[in-house]
Write a protein that holds these residues in place. Structure first.
Motif, mmCIF file in Angstrom:
data_model
loop_
_atom_site.group_PDB
_atom_site.id
_atom_site.type_symbol
_atom_site.label_atom_id
_atom_site.label_comp_id
_atom_site.label_asym_id
_atom_site.label_seq_id
_atom_site.Cartn_x
_atom_site.Cartn_y
_atom_site.Cartn_z
ATOM 1 N N ARG A 312 0.799 -1.175 -0.063
ATOM 2 C CA ARG A 312 -0.057 -0.046 0.129
ATOM 3 C C ARG A 312 0.943 1.344 -0.184
ATOM 4 N NH1 ARG A 312 -5.245 -0.959 2.916
ATOM 5 N NH2 ARG A 312 -5.013 1.207 3.661
ATOM 6 N N GLU A 313 1.872 1.280 0.925
ATOM 7 C CA GLU A 313 2.905 2.406 0.880
ATOM 8 C C GLU A 313 3.382 2.711 -0.426
ATOM 9 O OE1 GLU A 313 6.239 2.092 3.560
ATOM 10 O OE2 GLU A 313 7.375 3.250 2.201
ATOM 11 N N LEU A 316 0.829 4.262 -2.659
ATOM 12 C CA LEU A 316 0.686 5.763 -2.436
ATOM 13 C C LEU A 316 1.935 6.496 -2.939
ATOM 14 C CD1 LEU A 316 -0.505 8.001 -0.431
ATOM 15 C CD2 LEU A 316 1.425 7.549 0.967
ATOM 16 N N ARG A 317 3.019 6.021 -2.868
ATOM 17 C CA ARG A 317 4.368 6.845 -3.374
ATOM 18 C C ARG A 317 4.139 6.945 -4.897
ATOM 19 N NH1 ARG A 317 8.612 7.425 0.346
ATOM 20 N NH2 ARG A 317 8.217 6.142 2.135
ATOM 21 N N PRO A 399 -0.068 0.731 -9.334
ATOM 22 C CA PRO A 399 -0.374 1.759 -8.319
ATOM 23 C C PRO A 399 -1.989 1.506 -7.873
ATOM 24 C CG PRO A 399 -0.053 3.033 -10.371
ATOM 25 C CD PRO A 399 0.526 1.958 -10.664
ATOM 26 N N ILE A 400 -2.802 1.356 -8.992
ATOM 27 C CA ILE A 400 -4.277 1.121 -8.520
ATOM 28 C C ILE A 400 -4.143 -0.225 -7.773
ATOM 29 C CG2 ILE A 400 -6.669 0.476 -9.488
ATOM 30 C CD1 ILE A 400 -5.362 1.950 -11.853
ATOM 31 N N LEU A 403 -2.603 0.081 -4.245
ATOM 32 C CA LEU A 403 -3.514 1.014 -3.361
ATOM 33 C C LEU A 403 -4.534 0.068 -2.659
ATOM 34 C CD1 LEU A 403 -3.539 4.346 -5.029
ATOM 35 C CD2 LEU A 403 -2.871 4.096 -2.541
ATOM 36 N N ARG A 404 -5.003 -0.911 -3.358
ATOM 37 C CA ARG A 404 -6.254 -1.601 -2.820
ATOM 38 C C ARG A 404 -5.827 -2.806 -2.368
ATOM 39 N NH1 ARG A 404 -9.676 0.007 -7.098
ATOM 40 N NH2 ARG A 404 -10.273 2.060 -6.623
ATOM 41 N N ASN B 52 -9.825 6.675 -11.260
ATOM 42 C CA ASN B 52 -8.521 6.084 -11.525
ATOM 43 C C ASN B 52 -7.780 6.766 -12.888
ATOM 44 O OD1 ASN B 52 -8.381 4.633 -9.520
ATOM 45 N ND2 ASN B 52 -8.905 2.897 -10.537
ATOM 46 N N LEU B 57 -4.020 7.432 -12.811
ATOM 47 C CA LEU B 57 -3.481 6.177 -12.470
ATOM 48 C C LEU B 57 -3.679 5.121 -13.556
ATOM 49 C CD1 LEU B 57 -4.604 6.465 -8.654
ATOM 50 C CD2 LEU B 57 -2.072 6.297 -9.350
ATOM 51 N N PHE B 92 -7.708 9.397 0.305
ATOM 52 C CA PHE B 92 -8.147 7.777 -0.059
ATOM 53 C C PHE B 92 -9.133 7.498 1.215
ATOM 54 C CE2 PHE B 92 -4.070 8.130 -1.766
ATOM 55 C CZ PHE B 92 -3.968 7.511 -2.831
ATOM 56 N N ASN B 96 -4.023 5.951 4.007
ATOM 57 C CA ASN B 96 -2.912 5.614 3.391
ATOM 58 C C ASN B 96 -1.609 6.583 3.991
ATOM 59 O OD1 ASN B 96 -3.199 3.373 2.064
ATOM 60 N ND2 ASN B 96 -4.134 4.424 0.169
ATOM 61 N N LEU B 98 1.763 7.340 6.089
ATOM 62 C CA LEU B 98 2.831 6.010 6.292
ATOM 63 C C LEU B 98 2.770 5.913 7.980
ATOM 64 C CD1 LEU B 98 5.885 7.153 4.307
ATOM 65 C CD2 LEU B 98 4.564 5.652 3.690
ATOM 66 N N LEU B 109 5.991 14.378 2.259
ATOM 67 C CA LEU B 109 6.079 13.120 1.138
ATOM 68 C C LEU B 109 5.811 13.583 -0.138
ATOM 69 C CD1 LEU B 109 7.143 10.251 1.570
ATOM 70 C CD2 LEU B 109 4.872 9.668 1.488
ATOM 71 N N TYR B 113 9.334 13.934 -3.814
ATOM 72 C CA TYR B 113 9.527 13.335 -5.083
ATOM 73 C C TYR B 113 9.497 14.665 -6.364
ATOM 74 C CZ TYR B 113 8.582 8.876 -3.272
ATOM 75 O OH TYR B 113 8.519 7.609 -2.964
#
Lengths: 406, 246
Positions: A312-313, A316-317, A399-400, A403-404, B52, B57, B92, B96, B98, B109, B113
Motif C-alpha cells: 500500500r505504501e 501511495l508513493r 499503483p491502483i 493501493l487496494r 483512476n 493512475l 483515500f 494511506n 505512512l 512526502l 518526489y
C-alpha cells in the motif's frame, strides 16, 4: 528524485522498523566480522611461521651427509662420515653465493655444575655460528680464533641451561661446568630464542668451538653437518647448486654416482609451511564468505517480505508521483544502507575480535588492509544484488492494485 | 471558468482472462475550475475506474482526457507520475499514511518526489498545509496517535501540499462516523470556497449533497448529472448535530 531525498526516504523507511533493520544487518555484521577475523587468523599464522623460520636464519643452507651406495648396499645417512672440516674451506673458497659456513659436531650428555645437573646438547661450531643462526651473545663473549684452533675448553650457555644449572637470572660467566666429565669455562650466555616451529627449545644448548667437541668430547675426524649462509634469502637455491658442484668435485664423485651429502634450505621449509597456512586461510575465508552470503540472503528475504508488507505504501508513493525508478531506487537504497551499515559495523567488530583473539592467543593476528575494502565492496555488491529483485518487484507494481492491496 | 477536466468519448476495457469487461462505455464529462463534483454510483458502475483515469493512475482504452489543457492519453508512465506529482492531490478512504511517521513527514512526502523543492521550502509548505487543515498542534504526532478524522485531515494536507489543480477523493468519508464525515466535508467545502477544485467519489447521497454538482454513473455510462440545489453546508450541519460526549 534527488539522491539526498532518496536516502532520506530510505533511511526513514528503515528507521520505522529499527529492530528488524538491526536483525537484518546482524547477518552482514557477523559475515563481515568473520571474514576479517578468519583472514586475520590465517594471515597471522602465516606471518608467525615465517617469523619463526626467518628466526632460524632465512639464508640458511644446511649440508648433511647423504646416504651412500657401496656395492649395491644402501647405507644410512647418519652413519656417514663423508663431511670433513676441509669441506667448509672449499665451500667458502669456491661458492660465491655462500657468505659464511660452519661445521657442526654435536654431542648429547649431562652438564654438571655443583650439585645441579641438566641433560643437554653440546654444539661444536666455528665463529660464523652467531651470524649464520642469527644469534647473539647477551653476556660475556664469543670464543676467539685462538680458542677455536687450540680446541679451548670454553663454552657459551643457552638460557635454559643457565636456568637449570645456575638458577633464574644468575650470571654463569667465569664459572666452570662439566660436560661428560670435561671441564668447560663458561665465557658467555646466548640470547633467548624460545621454541621453534617444531616445539624444540632453541635455548637448551651449550656452544663450544667445534675443534673442542670433535677432538676432546666426541673423538671423531669428521663433522656431522655444515651450516652455511647464502648472501641473501633469494640466493639459497644458487648457493645449494654451487655447494653441490663444489662438494661433488672435492669428494671426487663420478658423474654416474649419487651425492654423498644432502642439501636443505629454509626456503623449501618456508614454502611448505606457507602453502599449508594458505590452505588454512582459504578454508577459513570460505567459511566466513558463506556466512556473508547467508547474511546477504537474509537481506533479500527481509526486503522481499518488506515489499509485500508495504504494498500500500508503494501504491501511495506511486500515486503521489513516485516513478517506477524512484521506487526501485528507494528499495535498492534501503538494502544498500542495510548492507553498508552492517558492513561498517562488521569491519569494526572484526578488527576488535582480531585484536582480542590476537592478545588472548599471543598470536599475531594480521588484519589485512585489503580485507576491509574487500568486505566493504562485497557488502555494497550484496546490497545491490540481493536488493535488486525485491526492488524490481516493488517498482513493477500497478499503483491502483497496490493501493487496494489488503 | 475554464474547463479543468475534459473527458471525451472515453472508453475503458479490462481484460480478465479471456473476458473483456467494459468498465466505461463512452463517457463525456467536464469539470470546470472551482467546482465541487461528487461522482456517485453503485459498485461496478465505473465510478472508481473514472476516478483512476482522472487521477492519471490509469489510461483510457479509447477517447481523450484533457487535464489542465494537456491530453494525457498520450503520456508515458513516467510522465503520468510527474503529472500526478504536480497537478493532482489524492485522498483515500483508508488514509494511506505512512505508519510510525509524523504528520509533518507524511505531508512532506509528495514534495520529496519533486526535486525542484528544497528541504526548507518543503517544510514550510507542509506546515502551511497542516495549518490549513487545523492540525498545527499535531505536526509531530504519528498516525496511531491521531483519530480517524485527524488522520484523514493529515491526508488532505498531504494532497494540498503540492498545490494541485484538483483534489481527488475516493470515498474519503467511508471509514468515518457521520459527525467526522461532516467535519471532513466542511474542510473540503472550505478549500473549495477558496477556489480548489474537488472531485469526490461517494455512495452516500447525504455526503454528495455537500458538492455543487452530482454525476451519477451506472453500468459504465453517466446516468444523470445534476446541479445540487439546496446544497448542504457541512459547517451548519455540524452545529445542528448533538456533540457526542465520550
Amino acid at each position: 528524485m534527488s539522491i539526498k531525498n532518496l536516502f532520506k526516504i530510505a533511511l526513514n523507511a528503515l528507521l520505522r522498523n529499527k529492530f528488524r533493520a538491526f536483525l537484518t544487518m546482524l547477518g552482514i555484521i557477523i559475515g563481515v566480522a568473520s571474514v576479517i577475523t578468519m583472514l586475520g587468523i590465517g594471515e597471522g599464522s602465516k606471518v608467525s611461521i615465517q617469523q619463526q623460520i626467518a628466526g632460524m636464519g632465512l639464508n640458511l643452507v644446511t649440508v648433511v651427509p647423504g646416504s651412500q651406495q657401496r656395492g649395491g648396499v644402501q647405507f644410512g645417512a647418519s652413519t656417514m662420515q663423508s663431511l670433513k672440516e676441509t669441506d667448509v674451506d672449499v665451500i667458502l673458497a669456491d661458492c660465491p653465493a655462500v657468505q659464511a659456513a660452519t661445521p657442526e659436531v654435536r654431542g648429547n650428555g649431562q652438564a654438571v655444575f655443583g650439585a645441579l645437573n641438566w641433560p643437554t646438547s653440546l654444539y661444536g661450531e666455528n665463529l660464523s655460528y652467531l651470524q649464520i643462526r642469527e644469534r647473539s651473545v647477551v653476556s660475556g663473549r664469543m670464543f676467539t680464533d685462538r680458542e677455536l684452533s687450540g680446541a679451548g675448553k670454553v663454552c657459551l650457555l643457552g638460557q635454559t641451561v643457565v636456568k637449570n644449572l645456575f638458577g633464574e637470572g644468575a650470571d654463569p660467566v667465569g664459572q666452570v661446568i662439566r660436560f661428560k666429565k670435561i671441564p668447560f669455562l663458561v665465557i658467555g650466555v646466548l640470547d633467548p630464542k624460545g621454541l621453534n616451529t617444531f616445539g624444540q627449545d632453541q635455548d637448551d644448548l651449550i656452544l663450544a668451538p667445534f675443534t673442542t667437541v670433535q677432538k676432546r668430547v666426541q673423538a671423531i675426524t669428521w663433522v656431522q653437518s655444515i651450516y652455511t649462509s647464502a648472501i641473501d634469502s633469494k640466493s639459497t637455491e644458487l648457493a645449494a647448486a654451487q655447494i653441490t658442484e663444489t662438494l661433488r668435485r672435492h669428494h671426487k664423485i663420478k658423474a654416474s654416482d649419487q651425492d654423498d651429502f644432502t642439501i636443505r634450505n629454509q626456503t623449501q621449509l618456508l614454502s611448505t609451511f606457507s602453502s599449508v597456512s594458505n590452505i588454512l586461510t582459504v578454508l577459513l575465508g570460505a567459511i566466513a564468505g558463506i556466512s556473508l552470503l547467508v547474511g546477504g540472503i537474509g537481506i533479500m528475504n527481509i526486503m522481499y517480505v518488506s515489499v509485500t508488507e508495504r504494498t500500500r505504501e508503494i501504491g501511495l508513493r506511486m500515486a503521489i508521483g513516485g516513478k517506477g525508478r524512484d521506487i526501485l531506487m528507494q528499495f535498492l537504497a534501503e538494502s544498500m544502507l542495510l548492507s553498508i551499515t552492517g558492513g561498517i559495523i562488521g569491519i569494526m567488530v572484526g578488527i576488535a575480535a582480531s585484536k582480542i583473539i590476537g592478545s588472548a592467543m599471543a598470536w599475531p593476528i594480521v588484519v589485512l588492509p585489503g580485507s576491509e575494502i574487500l568486505s566493504f565492496a562485497v557488502c555494497t555488491v550484496i546490497g545491490v544484488f540481493f536488493g535488486w529483485y525485491p526492488a524490481k518487484k516493488a517498482s513493477n507494481l500497478d499503483p491502483i492494485d497496490a493501493l487496494r492491496y489488503e | 471558468m475554464k474547463n479543468l477536466i475534459e473527458i471525451i468519448k472515453l472508453k475503458k476495457d479490462y481484460y480478465v482472462g479471456e473476458v473483456t469487461v467494459h468498465a466505461l462505455k463512452g463517457v463525456d464529462m467536464v469539470v470546470t475550475e472551482g467546482e465541487f463534483v461528487a461522482i456517485m454510483g453503485a459498485s461496478g458502475s465505473g465510478k472508481s475506474t473514472m476516478l483512476n483515469i482522472i487521477g492519471c493512475l490509469d489510461k483510457p482504452t479509447l477517447g481523450d482526457y484533457i487535464l489542465d489543457g494537456i491530453n494525457i492519453s498520450g503520456l508515458s508512465k513516467n510522465e503520468l507520475a510527474s503529472y500526478r506529482n504536480k497537478k493532482l492531490g489524492f485522498v483515500f478512504q483508508t488514509y494511506n499514511l505512512l505508519p510510525r511517521t509524523t504528520a509533518l513527514d507524511n505531508v512532506e512526502l509528495p514534495l520529496m518526489y519533486n526535486s525542484a523543492v528544497k528541504s526548507k521550502e518543503r517544510r514550510e509548505r507542509a506546515l502551511a498545509a497542516l495549518e490549513s487543515v487545523g492540525l498545527s498542534d499535531r505536526i509531530y504526532h504519528k498516525p496511531n496517535q491521531l483519530s480517524g478524522g485527524q488522520q484523514q485531515r493529515v491526508a488532505i494536507a498531504r494532497s494540498l501540499v503540492n498545490d494541485p489543480v484538483v483534489i481527488l477523493a475516493d470515498e474519503a468519508t467511508g471509514n468515518l462516523d457521520t459527525r467526522t464525515s461532516y467535519e471532513i466535508m466542511a474542510l473540503f467545502q472550505e478549500l473549495n470556497s477558496k477556489g480548489k477544485t474537488v472531485v469526490f467519489v461517494t455512495h452516500e447521497p447525504d455526503i454528495a449533497k455537500c458538492a455543487t454538482r452530482n454525476i451519477i454513473f451506472k453500468d459504465g455510462v453517466i446516468l444523470r448529472e445534476s446541479v445540487v440545489r439546496d446544497r448542504t453546508n457541512a459547517r451548519e450541519m455540524l452545529a445542528s448535530m448533538p456533540v457526542e460526549v465520550d
